[in-house]
Write a protein that holds these residues in place. Structure first.
Motif, PDB file in Angstrom:
ATOM      1  N   ARG A   5      71.237  29.137  26.707  1.00 27.45           N
ATOM      2  CA  ARG A   5      71.154  28.243  25.156  1.00 27.45           C
ATOM      3  C   ARG A   5      69.268  28.708  24.803  1.00 27.45           C
ATOM      4  O   ARG A   5      68.681  28.865  25.162  1.00 27.45           O
ATOM      5  CB  ARG A   5      71.751  27.466  25.355  1.00 27.45           C
ATOM      6  N   LEU A   6      69.477  29.744  23.683  1.00 29.34           N
ATOM      7  CA  LEU A   6      68.429  29.922  22.570  1.00 29.34           C
ATOM      8  C   LEU A   6      68.407  28.019  21.959  1.00 29.34           C
ATOM      9  O   LEU A   6      68.663  27.392  22.153  1.00 29.34           O
ATOM     10  CB  LEU A   6      68.541  30.863  21.500  1.00 29.34           C
ATOM     11  N   GLN A  10      63.938  29.317  17.376  1.00 27.08           N
ATOM     12  CA  GLN A  10      64.188  30.858  18.418  1.00 27.08           C
ATOM     13  C   GLN A  10      65.591  31.426  17.197  1.00 27.08           C
ATOM     14  O   GLN A  10      65.614  32.540  16.546  1.00 27.08           O
ATOM     15  CB  GLN A  10      63.832  31.015  19.476  1.00 27.08           C
ATOM     16  N   LEU A  11      66.576  30.569  17.438  1.00 28.42           N
ATOM     17  CA  LEU A  11      67.754  31.059  16.586  1.00 28.42           C
ATOM     18  C   LEU A  11      67.404  30.675  14.807  1.00 28.42           C
ATOM     19  O   LEU A  11      67.812  32.009  13.996  1.00 28.42           O
ATOM     20  CB  LEU A  11      68.513  29.456  16.754  1.00 28.42           C
ATOM     21  N   THR A  12      66.696  30.033  14.809  1.00 27.18           N
ATOM     22  CA  THR A  12      66.860  29.798  13.104  1.00 27.18           C
ATOM     23  C   THR A  12      65.284  31.314  13.219  1.00 27.18           C
ATOM     24  O   THR A  12      66.164  32.078  11.447  1.00 27.18           O
ATOM     25  CB  THR A  12      65.986  29.058  12.280  1.00 27.18           C
ATOM     26  N   ALA A  15      67.817  34.153  12.848  1.00 21.91           N
ATOM     27  CA  ALA A  15      68.483  34.350  11.424  1.00 21.91           C
ATOM     28  C   ALA A  15      67.700  34.898  10.312  1.00 21.91           C
ATOM     29  O   ALA A  15      68.171  35.291   9.046  1.00 21.91           O
ATOM     30  CB  ALA A  15      69.400  32.901  11.560  1.00 21.91           C
TER      31      ALA A  15
END
Length: 60
Positions: A5-6, A10-12, A15
């Motif tokens: 999972r990120l 990092q996911l933000t 995006a």
């Protein structure tokens, strides 16, 4: 390793970079569409017959 999972930061970041990249790519298309719409609106207004302006009571 493929199912890791990120983390949220990092996911933000991914995006935000995706949105910024999309705006960068599509900005010329948005500008061209806006310019075409403005020209079409001005052409339509130029073709309208000029109606007499109603007189206000102060002008009479």
């Amino acid at each position: 390793m493929a199912f890791r999972r990120l983390p949220f930061p990092q996911l933000t970041l991914a995006a935000v970079l995706g949105v910024a990249g999309g705006l960068y790519v599509y900005k010329p298309l948005f500008q061209r569409y806006s310019l075409e719409q403005r020209k079409a609106r001005e052409a339509a207004l130029a073709q309208l017959p000029e109606s007499p302006r109603p007189q206000s009571p102060a002008e009479s």
